[in-house]
Design an enzyme around this catalytic site. Structure first.
Site, PDB file in Angstrom:
ATOM      1  N   HIS A  67     -15.270  17.305  21.050  1.00 44.68           N
ATOM      2  CA  HIS A  67     -16.008  16.897  22.312  1.00 44.68           C
ATOM      3  C   HIS A  67     -15.227  17.182  23.692  1.00 44.68           C
ATOM      4  CE1 HIS A  67     -19.089  14.303  24.318  1.00 44.68           C
ATOM      5  NE2 HIS A  67     -18.117  14.095  25.245  1.00 44.68           N
ATOM      6  N   GLU A  68     -14.053  16.495  23.739  1.00 46.64           N
ATOM      7  CA  GLU A  68     -13.170  16.349  24.761  1.00 46.64           C
ATOM      8  C   GLU A  68     -12.617  17.706  25.165  1.00 46.64           C
ATOM      9  OE1 GLU A  68     -13.183  13.718  26.563  1.00 46.64           O
ATOM     10  OE2 GLU A  68     -14.492  12.556  25.160  1.00 46.64           O
ATOM     11  N   HIS A  71     -15.310  19.712  27.131  1.00 46.10           N
ATOM     12  CA  HIS A  71     -14.961  19.360  28.752  1.00 46.10           C
ATOM     13  C   HIS A  71     -14.045  20.013  29.312  1.00 46.10           C
ATOM     14  CE1 HIS A  71     -18.114  15.979  28.939  1.00 46.10           C
ATOM     15  NE2 HIS A  71     -17.490  15.524  27.946  1.00 46.10           N
TER      16      HIS A  71
END
Length: 154
Positions: A67-68, A71
């Site tokens: 998820h990170e 980004h």
């Protein structure tokens, strides 16, 4: 797991899932309470919550890392890196990252006290989680003086 091991893990996931290198720093931040990790826009570093790894295991932790990294890679490419953006949602689904992390029990801070005030002039009651300085604040409706009735501890 140490910060060095986390760095190697993030670099490996970046190469395997995104086919791109992770060129910045990944560290643990034990002060994170309600989130699994965060991507820092200015420095491009990633901070991870070690409690997520301890509580839910490495499989769930890897989903948070992905998820990170979504980004990270989208921001560096200049594409939509926010949760609301279609680019972010598509990439997250493609790599198998988690949209939300699980809540570590006992980490969310809830105010257990409730302060109840009343206006001396109009009688309206106010319920607040935080105490009010009675010398500074007045009733928003009639500008009357406030008085504390009671404090409820839950």
């Amino acid at each position: 797991m140490t910060d060095l091991e986390l760095q190697k893990l993030v670099e490996g996931i970046s190469e395997a899932s995104f086919n791109r290198p992770f060129k910045h720093k990944a560290t643990f931040n034990p002060r994170l309470r309600t989130t699994g990790g965060r991507y820092m826009l200015q420095s491009h570093n990633i901070e991870m919550n070690p409690k997520q790894l301890e509580q839910f295991g490495e499989e769930e932790f890897i989903k948070i890392v992905k998820h990170e990294l979504c980004h990270y890679h989208l921001h560096i490419e200049g594409r939509g890196y926010q949760h609301k953006d279609a680019d972010f949602k598509q990439l997250l689904k493609k790599v198998g990252g988690s949209r939300f992390c699980q809540v570590v029990p006992g980490m969310r801070r809830r105010s257990k006290t409730l302060h109840i005030y009343t206006c001396k002039k109009c009688g309206i009651q106010f319920r607040r989680k935080r105490q009010i300085d009675l010398k500074r604040f007045v009733c928003g409706r009639c500008r009357g003086r406030l008085e504390k009735i009671k404090t409820i501890s839950q």
